[in-house]
Write an enzyme that holds these catalytic residues in place. Structure first.
Site, PDB file in Angstrom:
ATOM      1  N   ASP A  67       0.807  -1.231   0.000  1.00  0.00           N
ATOM      2  CA  ASP A  67       0.000   0.000   0.000  1.00  0.00           C
ATOM      3  C   ASP A  67       0.837   1.276   0.000  1.00  0.00           C
ATOM      4  OD1 ASP A  67      -2.231  -1.654   0.097  1.00  0.00           O
ATOM      5  OD2 ASP A  67      -2.292  -1.631   2.283  1.00  0.00           O
ATOM      6  N   LYS A  92       1.817   2.000  -5.194  1.00  0.00           N
ATOM      7  CA  LYS A  92       2.401   1.414  -6.421  1.00  0.00           C
ATOM      8  C   LYS A  92       1.484   1.631  -7.623  1.00  0.00           C
ATOM      9  CE  LYS A  92       2.494  -2.532  -4.300  1.00  0.00           C
ATOM     10  NZ  LYS A  92       2.176  -2.138  -2.911  1.00  0.00           N
ATOM     11  N   GLY A 134      -4.480  -4.465  -3.709  1.00  0.00           N
ATOM     12  CA  GLY A 134      -5.503  -3.451  -3.951  1.00  0.00           C
ATOM     13  C   GLY A 134      -4.746  -2.216  -4.398  1.00  0.00           C
ATOM     14  N   HIS A 135      -4.746  -1.945  -5.694  1.00  0.00           N
ATOM     15  CA  HIS A 135      -3.959  -0.835  -6.241  1.00  0.00           C
ATOM     16  C   HIS A 135      -4.906   0.257  -6.707  1.00  0.00           C
ATOM     17  CE1 HIS A 135      -0.298  -3.667  -7.112  1.00  0.00           C
ATOM     18  NE2 HIS A 135      -0.672  -3.662  -5.858  1.00  0.00           N
ATOM     19  N   GLN A 191       2.116  -6.050  -3.131  1.00  0.00           N
ATOM     20  CA  GLN A 191       2.624  -6.156  -1.748  1.00  0.00           C
ATOM     21  C   GLN A 191       3.929  -5.353  -1.566  1.00  0.00           C
ATOM     22  OE1 GLN A 191       1.483  -9.517  -3.252  1.00  0.00           O
ATOM     23  NE2 GLN A 191      -0.427  -8.576  -2.655  1.00  0.00           N
ATOM     24  N   ARG A 209      -5.538   0.506   8.873  1.00  0.00           N
ATOM     25  CA  ARG A 209      -4.122   0.113   8.811  1.00  0.00           C
ATOM     26  C   ARG A 209      -3.389   0.624  10.054  1.00  0.00           C
ATOM     27  NH1 ARG A 209      -3.818   2.280   2.644  1.00  0.00           N
ATOM     28  NH2 ARG A 209      -4.823   0.508   1.624  1.00  0.00           N
TER      29      ARG A 209
HETATM   30  P1  GDP Z   1      -0.718   0.201  -3.592  1.00  0.00           P
HETATM   31  O1  GDP Z   1      -1.297  -1.064  -3.055  1.00  0.00           O
HETATM   32  O2  GDP Z   1       0.741   0.303  -3.343  1.00  0.00           O
HETATM   33  O3  GDP Z   1      -1.052   0.452  -5.025  1.00  0.00           O
HETATM   34  O4  GDP Z   1      -1.378   1.384  -2.740  1.00  0.00           O
HETATM   35  P2  GDP Z   1      -2.939   1.529  -2.363  1.00  0.00           P
HETATM   36  O5  GDP Z   1      -3.673   1.986  -3.562  1.00  0.00           O
HETATM   37  O6  GDP Z   1      -3.443   0.316  -1.664  1.00  0.00           O
HETATM   38  O7  GDP Z   1      -2.868   2.641  -1.237  1.00  0.00           O
HETATM   39  C1  GDP Z   1      -2.343   3.891  -1.486  1.00  0.00           C
HETATM   40  C2  GDP Z   1      -3.444   4.946  -1.227  1.00  0.00           C
HETATM   41  O8  GDP Z   1      -2.853   6.208  -1.193  1.00  0.00           O
HETATM   42  C3  GDP Z   1      -4.463   5.014  -2.325  1.00  0.00           C
HETATM   43  O9  GDP Z   1      -5.679   5.427  -1.766  1.00  0.00           O
HETATM   44  C4  GDP Z   1      -3.906   6.095  -3.262  1.00  0.00           C
HETATM   45  O10 GDP Z   1      -4.904   6.743  -4.030  1.00  0.00           O
HETATM   46  C5  GDP Z   1      -3.322   7.035  -2.263  1.00  0.00           C
HETATM   47  N1  GDP Z   1      -2.139   7.797  -2.695  1.00  0.00           N
HETATM   48  C6  GDP Z   1      -1.133   7.451  -3.535  1.00  0.00           C
HETATM   49  N2  GDP Z   1      -0.181   8.418  -3.569  1.00  0.00           N
HETATM   50  C7  GDP Z   1      -0.598   9.380  -2.716  1.00  0.00           C
HETATM   51  C8  GDP Z   1      -0.041  10.630  -2.285  1.00  0.00           C
HETATM   52  O11 GDP Z   1       1.043  11.065  -2.674  1.00  0.00           O
HETATM   53  N3  GDP Z   1      -0.788  11.348  -1.389  1.00  0.00           N
HETATM   54  C9  GDP Z   1      -1.993  10.901  -0.907  1.00  0.00           C
HETATM   55  N4  GDP Z   1      -2.654  11.666  -0.031  1.00  0.00           N
HETATM   56  N5  GDP Z   1      -2.520   9.725  -1.278  1.00  0.00           N
HETATM   57  C10 GDP Z   1      -1.827   8.993  -2.163  1.00  0.00           C
HETATM   58  P1  IMO Z   2      -0.840  -4.271  -2.163  1.00  0.00           P
HETATM   59  O1  IMO Z   2      -0.405  -4.857  -3.473  1.00  0.00           O
HETATM   60  C1  IMO Z   2      -0.788  -4.555   2.179  1.00  0.00           C
HETATM   61  C2  IMO Z   2      -0.722  -8.605   3.870  1.00  0.00           C
HETATM   62  C3  IMO Z   2      -1.938  -9.087   4.622  1.00  0.00           C
HETATM   63  C4  IMO Z   2      -1.267 -10.020   5.627  1.00  0.00           C
HETATM   64  C5  IMO Z   2      -0.160 -10.663   4.792  1.00  0.00           C
HETATM   65  C6  IMO Z   2      -0.543 -12.009   4.187  1.00  0.00           C
HETATM   66  O2  IMO Z   2      -2.146  -3.565  -2.225  1.00  0.00           O
HETATM   67  O3  IMO Z   2       0.252  -3.458  -1.567  1.00  0.00           O
HETATM   68  P2  IMO Z   2      -2.108 -12.739   2.188  1.00  0.00           P
HETATM   69  O4  IMO Z   2      -3.592 -12.550   1.988  1.00  0.00           O
HETATM   70  O5  IMO Z   2      -1.275 -12.188   1.101  1.00  0.00           O
HETATM   71  O6  IMO Z   2      -1.751 -14.174   2.501  1.00  0.00           O
HETATM   72  O7  IMO Z   2      -1.787 -11.919   3.535  1.00  0.00           O
HETATM   73  O8  IMO Z   2       0.124  -9.741   3.762  1.00  0.00           O
HETATM   74  N1  IMO Z   2      -1.004  -8.118   2.490  1.00  0.00           N
HETATM   75  C7  IMO Z   2      -0.979  -6.834   2.130  1.00  0.00           C
HETATM   76  N2  IMO Z   2      -0.775  -5.714   2.855  1.00  0.00           N
HETATM   77  N3  IMO Z   2      -0.940  -4.471   0.829  1.00  0.00           N
HETATM   78  C8  IMO Z   2      -1.107  -5.586   0.093  1.00  0.00           C
HETATM   79  O9  IMO Z   2      -1.136  -5.547  -1.257  1.00  0.00           O
HETATM   80  C9  IMO Z   2      -1.174  -6.830   0.730  1.00  0.00           C
HETATM   81  N4  IMO Z   2      -1.340  -8.100   0.315  1.00  0.00           N
HETATM   82  C10 IMO Z   2      -1.223  -8.871   1.401  1.00  0.00           C
HETATM   83  O10 IMO Z   2      -2.606  -8.017   5.251  1.00  0.00           O
HETATM   84  O11 IMO Z   2      -0.673  -9.274   6.647  1.00  0.00           O
HETATM   85 MG    MG Z   3      -2.855  -1.689  -1.807  1.00  0.00          MG
END
Ligand code: GDP
Ligand code: IMO
Ligand code: MG
Length: 444
Positions: free
Chosen positions: A12, A15, A39-40, A227, A315
């Protein structure tokens, strides 16, 4: 030419947003590991897309590939594709025939195993998507691969072998009801149907061949890590990890391209300017333990929207952890970093980072190998001057020099500690809210 995007922390990091940002010049975006545990988020002109399986290039209409290192739940894949089409996109997604398939019994077992561990407080806090159980089957050589879905007879043979084992595991070991997850006939019918759809839509590929051809044609390829480094099954805080290799080495194993292909390109580590974690495991810089720390964590969580994209769980939040980032810089061979969420830290009463750890009276600069020792580390913090809240859209327009001076000091500290350049700075979730300092496509 290739650009690999990896998470440096615990997932998270942002990416999806960065893949989308660099996606303009990309022809193909490839996920190389993980499944719908990811979850991207991509935000385009205020419109938000949360993608679990479809690679993040889809929002720009770039071809997406799920590599052989992925575990694919076809139910999720098709429902995500249908949703995106309903929203007016035309996603073009290819799936490696060597990728493994997640079945309902994998999800069921994920839940049952977590419940069993919860009795002794040892649960990992998985996403419940069946990721671990399906990688277990892959390693145990009883997995069903996407290519098997295309041949109903082969699929039946494999299910006849594996389903009774799952039934026995659920009933005899866990003393639970096997239920519809182990109904062989129903599974065969549903999954052969997915196979038909994959075949009819021409969605399956020999991933390595397909990508090698695209590269030979001069196409630009992005490898989209899911991840993060500290939940990598080899390099993370095992066992509180996912069951795949999010680190850059996974991009070669998980696609069928050689390490020289990935190594010839750029490898960018995405860094959230603080730390967040869903699930259990060590987090020495976590903001918890007293009212003041917890109030700060709540403030950052609320401002940053730190609730799981997949599960909605709040989180855990902490200060930036430099030992984690040094570990990630080496394990991934980073050529650059993209630092996100600077806007979220604006205007705090205090700001700090974990510069090192103290363990058994010694100061260490990278994480210990044993997770129990990692749990015992206390952070050696370094304070930074908080920066003011500003008009971040204007800053994004004007560029790096428009960032508050204190924010630049923070970024320069990171560059010097990690011996790598800042390529991009995120000051908001939208595609346009990223300051680009280096275009990685100019470097490859
Ligand atoms: P990922 O799993 O690495 O793709 O990240 P996620 O999408 O799960 O979580 C990142 C969250 O932060 C999402 O809600 C994005 O829209 C948001 N986000 C990404 N870059 C920024 C930033 O520079 N500032 C803020 N406030 N939010 C951001
Ligand atoms: P993105 O790609 C954050 C965490 C879960 C748990 C551990 C194992 O959005 O960054 P799993 O279901 O993979 O066996 O869970 O890894 N986890 C993540 N945490 N972002 C993710 O993906 C994750 N995918 C798995 O919360 O701690
Ligand atoms: Mg994510």
């Amino acid at each position: 030419m290739t650009v690999t995007i990896v998470g440096t922390q615990l997932g998270d990091e942002g990416k999806g947003a960065l893949v989308d940002r660099y996606g303009g010049a990309a022809d193909v975006v490839v996920r190389y590991q993980g499944g719908d545990n990811a979850g991207h988020t991509v935000v385009e002109d205020g419109e938000e897309y949360a993608l679990s399986l479809v690679p993040s290039g889809a929002v720009r209409g770039t071809t997406g590939v799920l590599g052989n290192g992925c575990v694919v739940n076809p139910q999720t894949l098709f429902s995500e594709l249908d949703d995106l089409r309903e929203r007016g996109l035309e996603p073009d997604v290819r799936v490696a025939r060597r990728a493994h398939v997640i079945f309902p019994y994998h999800r069921r077992l994920d839940g049952i195993e977590e419940e069993a561990k919860a009795d002794s407080g040892e649960e990992i806090g998985t996403t419940g998507r069946g990721i671990g159980p399906s990688y277990e089957d892959k390693a145990a050589r009883r997995g069903v691969r996407v290519g098997d879905l295309l041949a109903p007879d082969v699929l039946r043979e494999k299910l006849e072998h594996v389903v009774p084992q799952k039934r026995a595991l659920i009933e005899d070991v866990y003393d639970a009801d096997a239920g519809e997850e182990c109904d062989l006939e129903a599974l065969h019918e549903e999954y052969a149907d997915y196979g038909r759809r994959l075949g009819e839509e021409g969605m399956t590929v020999n991933c390595g061949d397909y990508l090698a051809d695209r590269l030979a044609d001069g196409d630009n390829v992005v490898f989209e890590g899911a991840q993060g480094t500290c939940i990598d099954v080899d390099h993370g805080n095992y066992p509180f990890v996912t069951s795949s290799n999010p680190t850059a080495g996974g991009a070669t194993v998980g696609t069928g391209l050689g390490p020289t292909v990935v190594g010839d390109g750029e490898v960018i580590g995405v860094v959230k300017a603080y730390l967040s974690r869903v699930g259990s495991g060590p987090m020495p810089t976590e903001l918890d333990g007293d009212d003041e720390a917890e109030a700060l964590a709540t403030e950052i969580r609320e401002r940053g929207g730190e609730f799981g994209t997949v599960t909605g769980r709040p989180r855990r939040v902490g200060w930036l952890d430099l030992p984690v980032l040094r570990h990630a810089a080496r394990a991934n061979g980073l050529t650059g970093i993209a630092v996100n969420h600077l806007d979220v830290l604006a205007d705090l009463d205090e700001l700090a980072v974990g510069h090192a750890y103290e363990l058994d009276g010694e100061t260490i600069h990278t994480p210990p190998t044993r997770t129990e020792a990692w749990e015992e580390c206390s952070p050696v913090t370094r304070s930074f001057e908080p920066w003011p809240d500003v008009d971040w859209d204007a800053v994004a327009d004007e560029g790096y020099d428009a960032l508050p001076a204190a924010a630049r000091t923070y970024l320069e500290y990171l560059e010097s500690e990690l011996d790598t350049e800042v390529y991009a700075v995120g000051v908001g979730p939208d595609r346009d809210q990223t300051i680009e300092l280096v275009d990685p496509w100019d470097r490859v």
